[in-house]
Design a protein around this motif. Structure first.
Motif, PDB file in Angstrom:
ATOM      1  N   THR A   1       0.919  -1.193  -0.042  1.00 15.61           N
ATOM      2  CA  THR A   1      -0.099  -0.007   0.013  1.00 15.61           C
ATOM      3  C   THR A   1       0.756   1.342  -0.118  1.00 15.61           C
ATOM      4  OG1 THR A   1      -1.820  -1.107   1.109  1.00 15.61           O
ATOM      5  CG2 THR A   1      -1.824   1.369   1.255  1.00 15.61           C
ATOM      6  N   ASP A   2       2.093   1.393   0.865  1.00 16.20           N
ATOM      7  CA  ASP A   2       2.644   2.376   1.085  1.00 16.20           C
ATOM      8  C   ASP A   2       3.515   2.658  -0.524  1.00 16.20           C
ATOM      9  OD1 ASP A   2       2.079   3.078   3.379  1.00 16.20           O
ATOM     10  OD2 ASP A   2       3.914   1.982   4.181  1.00 16.20           O
ATOM     11  N   MET A   3       3.880   1.588  -1.093  1.00 13.79           N
ATOM     12  CA  MET A   3       4.451   1.838  -2.611  1.00 13.79           C
ATOM     13  C   MET A   3       3.448   2.450  -3.277  1.00 13.79           C
ATOM     14  SD  MET A   3       5.840  -1.231  -5.218  1.00 13.79           S
ATOM     15  CE  MET A   3       4.256  -1.755  -5.410  1.00 13.79           C
ATOM     16  N   PHE A   4       2.294   1.927  -3.439  1.00 11.35           N
ATOM     17  CA  PHE A   4       1.243   2.591  -4.306  1.00 11.35           C
ATOM     18  C   PHE A   4       1.255   4.066  -4.098  1.00 11.35           C
ATOM     19  CE2 PHE A   4      -0.686  -1.828  -5.263  1.00 11.35           C
ATOM     20  CZ  PHE A   4      -0.100  -1.768  -6.477  1.00 11.35           C
ATOM     21  N   VAL A   5       1.153   4.479  -2.713  1.00  6.72           N
ATOM     22  CA  VAL A   5       0.906   5.697  -2.302  1.00  6.72           C
ATOM     23  C   VAL A   5       2.427   6.583  -2.737  1.00  6.72           C
ATOM     24  CG1 VAL A   5       0.961   7.236  -0.149  1.00  6.72           C
ATOM     25  CG2 VAL A   5      -0.482   5.370  -0.485  1.00  6.72           C
ATOM     26  N   GLU A   6       3.402   6.019  -2.872  1.00  3.61           N
ATOM     27  CA  GLU A   6       4.565   6.765  -3.167  1.00  3.61           C
ATOM     28  C   GLU A   6       4.621   6.979  -4.555  1.00  3.61           C
ATOM     29  OE1 GLU A   6       9.206   5.492  -3.789  1.00  3.61           O
ATOM     30  OE2 GLU A   6       8.038   4.633  -2.181  1.00  3.61           O
ATOM     31  N   TYR A   7       3.830   6.025  -5.405  1.00  6.93           N
ATOM     32  CA  TYR A   7       3.897   6.182  -6.923  1.00  6.93           C
ATOM     33  C   TYR A   7       2.743   7.192  -7.441  1.00  6.93           C
ATOM     34  CZ  TYR A   7       7.802   3.045  -8.008  1.00  6.93           C
ATOM     35  OH  TYR A   7       8.913   2.308  -7.965  1.00  6.93           O
ATOM     36  N   TYR A   8       1.596   6.832  -6.703  1.00  8.49           N
ATOM     37  CA  TYR A   8       0.533   7.570  -7.141  1.00  8.49           C
ATOM     38  C   TYR A   8      -0.155   8.832  -6.214  1.00  8.49           C
ATOM     39  CZ  TYR A   8       0.443   3.558 -10.187  1.00  8.49           C
ATOM     40  OH  TYR A   8       0.904   2.442 -11.174  1.00  8.49           O
ATOM     41  N   GLY A   9       0.382   9.007  -5.115  1.00 11.24           N
ATOM     42  CA  GLY A   9      -0.213  10.007  -4.382  1.00 11.24           C
ATOM     43  C   GLY A   9      -1.110   9.281  -2.869  1.00 11.24           C
ATOM     44  N   GLU A  10      -1.332  10.054  -2.087  1.00 13.70           N
ATOM     45  CA  GLU A  10      -2.060   9.606  -0.888  1.00 13.70           C
ATOM     46  C   GLU A  10      -3.364   9.357  -1.426  1.00 13.70           C
ATOM     47  OE1 GLU A  10      -2.462   8.191   2.669  1.00 13.70           O
ATOM     48  OE2 GLU A  10      -0.780   9.059   2.139  1.00 13.70           O
ATOM     49  N   GLY A  11      -3.900  10.036  -2.358  1.00 16.83           N
ATOM     50  CA  GLY A  11      -5.450   9.851  -2.623  1.00 16.83           C
ATOM     51  C   GLY A  11      -5.603   8.379  -2.751  1.00 16.83           C
ATOM     52  N   VAL A  12      -4.928   7.547  -3.404  1.00 16.64           N
ATOM     53  CA  VAL A  12      -4.769   6.081  -3.768  1.00 16.64           C
ATOM     54  C   VAL A  12      -5.165   5.228  -2.693  1.00 16.64           C
ATOM     55  CG1 VAL A  12      -4.151   6.321  -5.865  1.00 16.64           C
ATOM     56  CG2 VAL A  12      -2.617   5.372  -4.059  1.00 16.64           C
TER      57      VAL A  12
END
Length: 71
Positions: free
Chosen positions: A26-37
């Motif tokens: 989850t943190d990896m996705f947030v790093e790439y796409y932003g906190e909104g995801v």
């Protein structure tokens, strides 16, 4: 919606490791796409019964991989 699906042989990982995978992915996705995801991210960690998976046209088991059977 970001989505990741991990499959492990049954009994190979414990609940704490599954939780760690969920948080880190989850943190990896947030790093790439932003906190909104974060609220839309889905991470599935599934266990597959021994012998219920394979690679290169061969059914794999823990025994074939030299791993001790689950207890």
């Amino acid at each position: 919606m970001p989505f990741a699906n991990f499959k492990f042989p049954e009994g190979i990982i414990d609940a704490a490791r599954k939780e760690e995978i969920i948080h880190r992915v989850t943190d990896m996705f947030v790093e790439y796409y932003g906190e909104g995801v974060r609220q839309y991210t889905m991470v599935l960690v599934e266990e597959v019964a021994d012998g219920g998976w394979g690679r290169a046209d061969e059914t794999l088991t823990l025994a074939k991989m030299g791993k001790p059977p689950k207890s």
